[in-house]
Design an enzyme around this catalytic site. Structure first.
Site, mmCIF file in Angstrom:
data_model
loop_
_atom_site.group_PDB
_atom_site.id
_atom_site.type_symbol
_atom_site.label_atom_id
_atom_site.label_comp_id
_atom_site.label_asym_id
_atom_site.label_seq_id
_atom_site.Cartn_x
_atom_site.Cartn_y
_atom_site.Cartn_z
ATOM 1 N N ARG A 7 -5.276 -3.512 0.767
ATOM 2 C CA ARG A 7 -4.641 -2.519 -0.092
ATOM 3 C C ARG A 7 -3.318 -2.077 0.513
ATOM 4 O O ARG A 7 -3.186 -1.956 1.731
ATOM 5 C CB ARG A 7 -5.549 -1.288 -0.231
ATOM 6 C CG ARG A 7 -4.958 -0.181 -1.096
ATOM 7 C CD ARG A 7 -5.756 1.101 -1.009
ATOM 8 N NE ARG A 7 -5.750 1.694 0.326
ATOM 9 C CZ ARG A 7 -4.732 2.367 0.849
ATOM 10 N NH1 ARG A 7 -3.607 2.533 0.181
ATOM 11 N NH2 ARG A 7 -4.813 2.871 2.071
ATOM 12 N N VAL A 8 -2.347 -1.856 -0.367
ATOM 13 C CA VAL A 8 -1.109 -1.167 -0.015
ATOM 14 C C VAL A 8 -0.943 -0.031 -1.014
ATOM 15 O O VAL A 8 -1.564 -0.024 -2.073
ATOM 16 C CB VAL A 8 0.126 -2.099 -0.022
ATOM 17 C CG1 VAL A 8 0.061 -3.075 1.141
ATOM 18 C CG2 VAL A 8 0.269 -2.828 -1.333
ATOM 19 N N SER A 9 -0.096 0.922 -0.671
ATOM 20 C CA SER A 9 0.016 2.131 -1.489
ATOM 21 C C SER A 9 0.910 1.990 -2.709
ATOM 22 O O SER A 9 0.716 2.680 -3.697
ATOM 23 C CB SER A 9 0.514 3.297 -0.630
ATOM 24 O OG SER A 9 -0.426 3.558 0.389
ATOM 25 N N THR A 10 1.919 1.125 -2.643
ATOM 26 C CA THR A 10 2.872 1.017 -3.749
ATOM 27 C C THR A 10 3.049 -0.426 -4.187
ATOM 28 O O THR A 10 2.755 -1.357 -3.438
ATOM 29 C CB THR A 10 4.259 1.578 -3.362
ATOM 30 O OG1 THR A 10 4.830 0.730 -2.370
ATOM 31 C CG2 THR A 10 4.167 3.010 -2.846
ATOM 32 N N GLN A 13 5.226 -2.696 -1.854
ATOM 33 C CA GLN A 13 4.744 -3.116 -0.544
ATOM 34 C C GLN A 13 4.086 -4.493 -0.612
ATOM 35 O O GLN A 13 3.634 -4.930 -1.652
ATOM 36 C CB GLN A 13 3.764 -2.083 0.017
ATOM 37 C CG GLN A 13 4.461 -0.787 0.403
ATOM 38 C CD GLN A 13 3.468 0.252 0.876
ATOM 39 O OE1 GLN A 13 2.491 0.530 0.203
ATOM 40 N NE2 GLN A 13 3.735 0.822 2.035
#
Length: 184
Positions: A7-10, A13
């Site tokens: 997972r990445v936040s945006t 990314q």
């Protein structure tokens, strides 16, 4: 079965480092998500949890990928333990089947949460400081001419999205300015 979750936040990314690391570990199935770790309702993570079965192992790159608060992480770790699901965080080398592993999860999750809280505190301080020095915070207001155009186009029956596209502004800006009085 060994299940990987990255997972990445945006949206901007990149997932490549996490993906390469999990692939080297040897996973059978990989789930990818681009969503904030603060969000407690992440669709892909929910899908992973629904997919996991007894004796499966969930592998993540680091503990912060699971959640950004102690509560979030511990709720998931408890679920894994109760359902005999293994959990491995590669960066921290965590194994929740041991008492030390479970304790380390709590400690690391606490530090991750503290990091987020400190970052938010710095942002608030920066905003307060900027306001105290008379700096405008947020987007600049649009001109009275654009407000007049918004109002005219609204009267002609154009949708908010059509107006936004025409003026190269956001739909939210059109909505916000369509009902205010024009300043003289």
């Amino acid at each position: 079965m060994i299940i990987g979750y990255i997972r990445v936040s945006t949206q901007k990314q990149n997932l490549e480092v996490q993906q390469d690391t999990l692939n080297k570990y040897g996973i059978d199935k990989l789930y990818q998500e681009k969503a904030s770790g603060r969000n407690t309702n992440r669709p892909i993570l929910n899908e992973v949890i629904d997919y996991l079965r007894t004796n499966d192992i969930l592998v993540i790159y680091d503990l912060s990928r699971l959640g950004r608060t102690v509560h979030q992480v511990m709720k998931l770790i408890e679920y894994f333990s109760q359902n005999s699901i293994g959990f491995i965080s590669l960066k921290e080398n965590l194994d929740i089947t041991t008492p030390i592993g479970r304790a380390m999860v709590i400690i690391i999750a606490s530090f991750n949460q503290m990091q987020v809280e400190i970052q938010n505190e710095k942002i608030r301080e920066g905003i307060e400081n900027a306001k105290a020095h008379g700096k405008h915070i947020g987007r600049k207001p649009i001109s009275n001419d654009k407000v007049k155009i918004i109002k005219a186009l609204k009267k002609e029956g154009y949708t908010n999205q059509e107006i936004a596209n025409h003026l190269n502004i956001s739909k939210r800006t059109v909505i916000n300015y369509s009902s205010i009085e024009i300043l003289k």
